[in-house]
Design an enzyme around this catalytic site. Structure first.
Site, PDB file in Angstrom:
ATOM      1  N   ARG A   1      -9.453   0.723   8.695  1.00 30.44           N
ATOM      2  CA  ARG A   1      -9.124  -0.462   9.199  1.00 30.44           C
ATOM      3  C   ARG A   1     -10.158  -1.016  10.080  1.00 30.44           C
ATOM      4  O   ARG A   1      -9.745  -2.385  10.561  1.00 30.44           O
ATOM      5  CB  ARG A   1      -7.598  -0.561  10.019  1.00 30.44           C
TER       6      ARG A   1
ATOM      7  N   ARG B   1      11.889  -5.842   5.343  1.00 29.91           N
ATOM      8  CA  ARG B   1      11.601  -4.438   5.478  1.00 29.91           C
ATOM      9  C   ARG B   1      12.382  -4.295   6.843  1.00 29.91           C
ATOM     10  O   ARG B   1      12.965  -3.413   7.052  1.00 29.91           O
ATOM     11  CB  ARG B   1      10.179  -4.201   5.402  1.00 29.91           C
TER      12      ARG B   1
ATOM     13  N   ARG C   1      -0.537  -9.471  13.393  1.00 36.19           N
ATOM     14  CA  ARG C   1      -1.186  -8.281  12.602  1.00 36.19           C
ATOM     15  C   ARG C   1      -1.885  -8.956  11.331  1.00 36.19           C
ATOM     16  O   ARG C   1      -3.103  -8.278  11.029  1.00 36.19           O
ATOM     17  CB  ARG C   1      -0.022  -7.473  11.502  1.00 36.19           C
TER      18      ARG C   1
ATOM     19  N   ARG D   1      11.697  -0.769  11.724  1.00 35.84           N
ATOM     20  CA  ARG D   1      10.370  -1.011  12.439  1.00 35.84           C
ATOM     21  C   ARG D   1      10.244  -2.228  13.273  1.00 35.84           C
ATOM     22  O   ARG D   1      10.430  -3.206  13.151  1.00 35.84           O
ATOM     23  CB  ARG D   1       9.348  -1.075  11.261  1.00 35.84           C
TER      24      ARG D   1
ATOM     25  N   LYS E   1       0.819  -1.195   0.186  1.00 29.96           N
ATOM     26  CA  LYS E   1       0.077  -0.023   0.038  1.00 29.96           C
ATOM     27  C   LYS E   1       0.881   1.216  -0.044  1.00 29.96           C
ATOM     28  O   LYS E   1       0.520   2.300  -0.805  1.00 29.96           O
ATOM     29  CB  LYS E   1      -0.836   0.128   1.423  1.00 29.96           C
TER      30      LYS E   1
HETATM   31  P1  B4P Z   1       4.669  -1.595   2.036  1.00 28.03           P
HETATM   32  O1  B4P Z   1       4.209  -0.689   0.805  1.00 28.03           O
HETATM   33  O2  B4P Z   1       5.459  -0.458   3.022  1.00 28.03           O
HETATM   34  O3  B4P Z   1       3.415  -2.131   2.857  1.00 28.03           O
HETATM   35  P2  B4P Z   1       2.246  -1.649   3.709  1.00 28.03           P
HETATM   36  O4  B4P Z   1       1.090  -2.312   2.925  1.00 28.03           O
HETATM   37  O5  B4P Z   1       2.041  -0.233   3.403  1.00 28.03           O
HETATM   38  O6  B4P Z   1       2.219  -1.832   5.201  1.00 28.03           O
HETATM   39  P3  B4P Z   1       1.896  -1.858   6.688  1.00 28.03           P
HETATM   40  O7  B4P Z   1       0.235  -2.374   6.586  1.00 28.03           O
HETATM   41  O8  B4P Z   1       2.678  -2.565   7.296  1.00 28.03           O
HETATM   42  O9  B4P Z   1       1.646  -0.636   7.263  1.00 28.03           O
HETATM   43  P4  B4P Z   1       0.890   0.648   7.893  1.00 28.03           P
HETATM   44  O10 B4P Z   1       1.956   1.664   7.914  1.00 28.03           O
HETATM   45  O11 B4P Z   1      -0.074   0.908   7.074  1.00 28.03           O
HETATM   46  O12 B4P Z   1       5.630  -2.877   1.624  1.00 28.03           O
HETATM   47  C1  B4P Z   1       6.092  -3.544   2.688  1.00 28.03           C
HETATM   48  C2  B4P Z   1       7.215  -4.062   1.957  1.00 28.03           C
HETATM   49  O13 B4P Z   1       7.201  -4.748   0.875  1.00 28.03           O
HETATM   50  C3  B4P Z   1       8.374  -2.882   1.835  1.00 28.03           C
HETATM   51  O14 B4P Z   1       9.732  -3.345   2.145  1.00 28.03           O
HETATM   52  C4  B4P Z   1       8.310  -2.910   0.275  1.00 28.03           C
HETATM   53  O15 B4P Z   1       9.567  -2.378  -0.242  1.00 28.03           O
HETATM   54  C5  B4P Z   1       8.027  -4.425  -0.193  1.00 28.03           C
HETATM   55  N1  B4P Z   1       7.340  -4.325  -1.346  1.00 28.03           N
HETATM   56  C6  B4P Z   1       6.267  -3.338  -1.940  1.00 28.03           C
HETATM   57  N2  B4P Z   1       5.954  -4.038  -3.343  1.00 28.03           N
HETATM   58  C7  B4P Z   1       6.616  -4.979  -3.511  1.00 28.03           C
HETATM   59  C8  B4P Z   1       6.560  -5.685  -4.603  1.00 28.03           C
HETATM   60  N3  B4P Z   1       5.749  -5.587  -5.695  1.00 28.03           N
HETATM   61  N4  B4P Z   1       7.267  -6.815  -4.569  1.00 28.03           N
HETATM   62  C9  B4P Z   1       8.299  -7.312  -3.710  1.00 28.03           C
HETATM   63  N5  B4P Z   1       8.263  -6.515  -2.562  1.00 28.03           N
HETATM   64  C10 B4P Z   1       7.515  -5.219  -2.516  1.00 28.03           C
HETATM   65  O16 B4P Z   1       0.636   0.068   9.310  1.00 28.03           O
HETATM   66  C11 B4P Z   1       1.450  -0.069  10.528  1.00 28.03           C
HETATM   67  C12 B4P Z   1       0.860  -0.133  11.927  1.00 28.03           C
HETATM   68  O17 B4P Z   1       0.082   1.154  12.217  1.00 28.03           O
HETATM   69  C13 B4P Z   1      -0.270  -1.298  11.994  1.00 28.03           C
HETATM   70  O18 B4P Z   1      -0.004  -2.791  12.125  1.00 28.03           O
HETATM   71  C14 B4P Z   1      -1.294  -0.656  12.992  1.00 28.03           C
HETATM   72  O19 B4P Z   1      -0.761  -0.989  14.311  1.00 28.03           O
HETATM   73  C15 B4P Z   1      -0.945   1.045  12.837  1.00 28.03           C
HETATM   74  N6  B4P Z   1      -1.799   1.292  12.231  1.00 28.03           N
HETATM   75  C16 B4P Z   1      -2.036   1.815  10.959  1.00 28.03           C
HETATM   76  N7  B4P Z   1      -3.203   2.606  10.471  1.00 28.03           N
HETATM   77  C17 B4P Z   1      -3.905   2.341  11.414  1.00 28.03           C
HETATM   78  C18 B4P Z   1      -5.501   2.504  11.485  1.00 28.03           C
HETATM   79  N8  B4P Z   1      -6.271   2.838  10.390  1.00 28.03           N
HETATM   80  N9  B4P Z   1      -6.170   2.119  12.651  1.00 28.03           N
HETATM   81  C19 B4P Z   1      -5.445   1.489  13.597  1.00 28.03           C
HETATM   82  N10 B4P Z   1      -4.109   1.271  13.631  1.00 28.03           N
HETATM   83  C20 B4P Z   1      -3.317   1.511  12.502  1.00 28.03           C
END
Ligand code: B4P
Length: 196
Positions: A89, A128, A146, A134, A14
């Site tokens: 979420r 990552r 998670r 993190r 995302k």
């Molecule tokens: P990202 O792109 O970073 O993944 P994400 O889906 O954004 O991550 P996440 O759900 O953990 O994060 P959030 O900050 O929202 O990609 C992950 C990895 O994959 C990276 O290293 C990237 O380089 C790699 N990658 C990407 N695309 C790729 C591909 N095509 N091929 C190979 N590798 C690839 O949430 C973090 C925490 O914050 C949650 O657990 C929660 O505790 C809290 N939180 C956030 N929003 C919240 C909400 N609305 N309500 C309550 N808690 C919340």
């Protein structure tokens, strides 16, 4: 306004795809994960509270994240649209978002859900964790916690957007560029039929 939600489990890409999409479509990027990490880095009271939940693989309480989104929407009154990344979420967050947008006489135009296997997600998150510092990415037990939270609390809200016919799944495995192309095709198609 054209408002988009990027949906999907932790590590589905995302954040990676949001950065490219906001540049192409000139949307304001609202990532609750990034906002919370900023609060943690600045050691604010909100950040200190949030860290306790994030470190355990739990969601931060609804009122905290809804408040953050509310004030961000207020700060960007002239925006032509928002990309919500990692929000909503929970069902309560989805309801709050509908209300906040309707106050602006707006709505969600499209929800794009990245589909990635759990095996690939674990690989990406542990990878990552090696460089990001993190705490929620370094422990496989926390990563699985998670996923459990995602399956129980987040995945069910897809139904709300499916009923509105605003939901589309996108294959989230492959190169970043391939996935970006699929997302852009879905957005371009929706933009053609959306009055805003
Ligand atoms: P990202 O792109 O970073 O993944 P994400 O889906 O954004 O991550 P996440 O759900 O953990 O994060 P959030 O900050 O929202 O990609 C992950 C990895 O994959 C990276 O290293 C990237 O380089 C790699 N990658 C990407 N695309 C790729 C591909 N095509 N091929 C190979 N590798 C690839 O949430 C973090 C925490 O914050 C949650 O657990 C929660 O505790 C809290 N939180 C956030 N929003 C919240 C909400 N609305 N309500 C309550 N808690 C919340």
């Amino acid at each position: 306004m054209f408002n988009l939600i990027l949906f999907g489990p932790p590590g589905s890409g995302k954040g990676t795809q949001s950065e490219k999409l906001v540049e192409k479509y000139r949307l304001v990027h609202l990532s609750t994960g990034n906002l919370l990490r900023e609060e943690i880095a600045n050691k604010t009271p909100l950040g200190l509270e949030a860290k306790n939940f994030i470190d355990k693989g739990q969601l931060v309480p609804d009122e905290v994240v809804i408040g953050m989104i509310d004030s961000c929407l207020d700060h960007h009154k002239a925006a032509s649209g928002f990309l919500f990344d990692g929000f909503p979420r929970t069902a309560a967050q989805a309801q709050a978002l509908d209300k906040l947008l309707s106050l602006k006489k707006s709505e969600i135009a499209l929800v794009l859900a990245l589909e990635v296997s759990e095996e690939e997600l674990v690989k990406r998150l542990l990878n990552r964790g090696k460089t990001s510092g993190r705490s929620d990415d370094t422990n496989e037990k926390i990563i699985h916690q998670r996923f459990t939270v995602y399956n129980n609390e987040t995945a069910p809200i897809a139904e709300h957007y499916k009923k509105l016919k605003r939901f589309q799944s996108i294959k989230g495995e492959g190169s970043v560029e391939e996935i970006f192309d699929s997302l852009c095709q879905a957005i371009d198609k929706r933009m053609k039929n959306f009055a805003y």
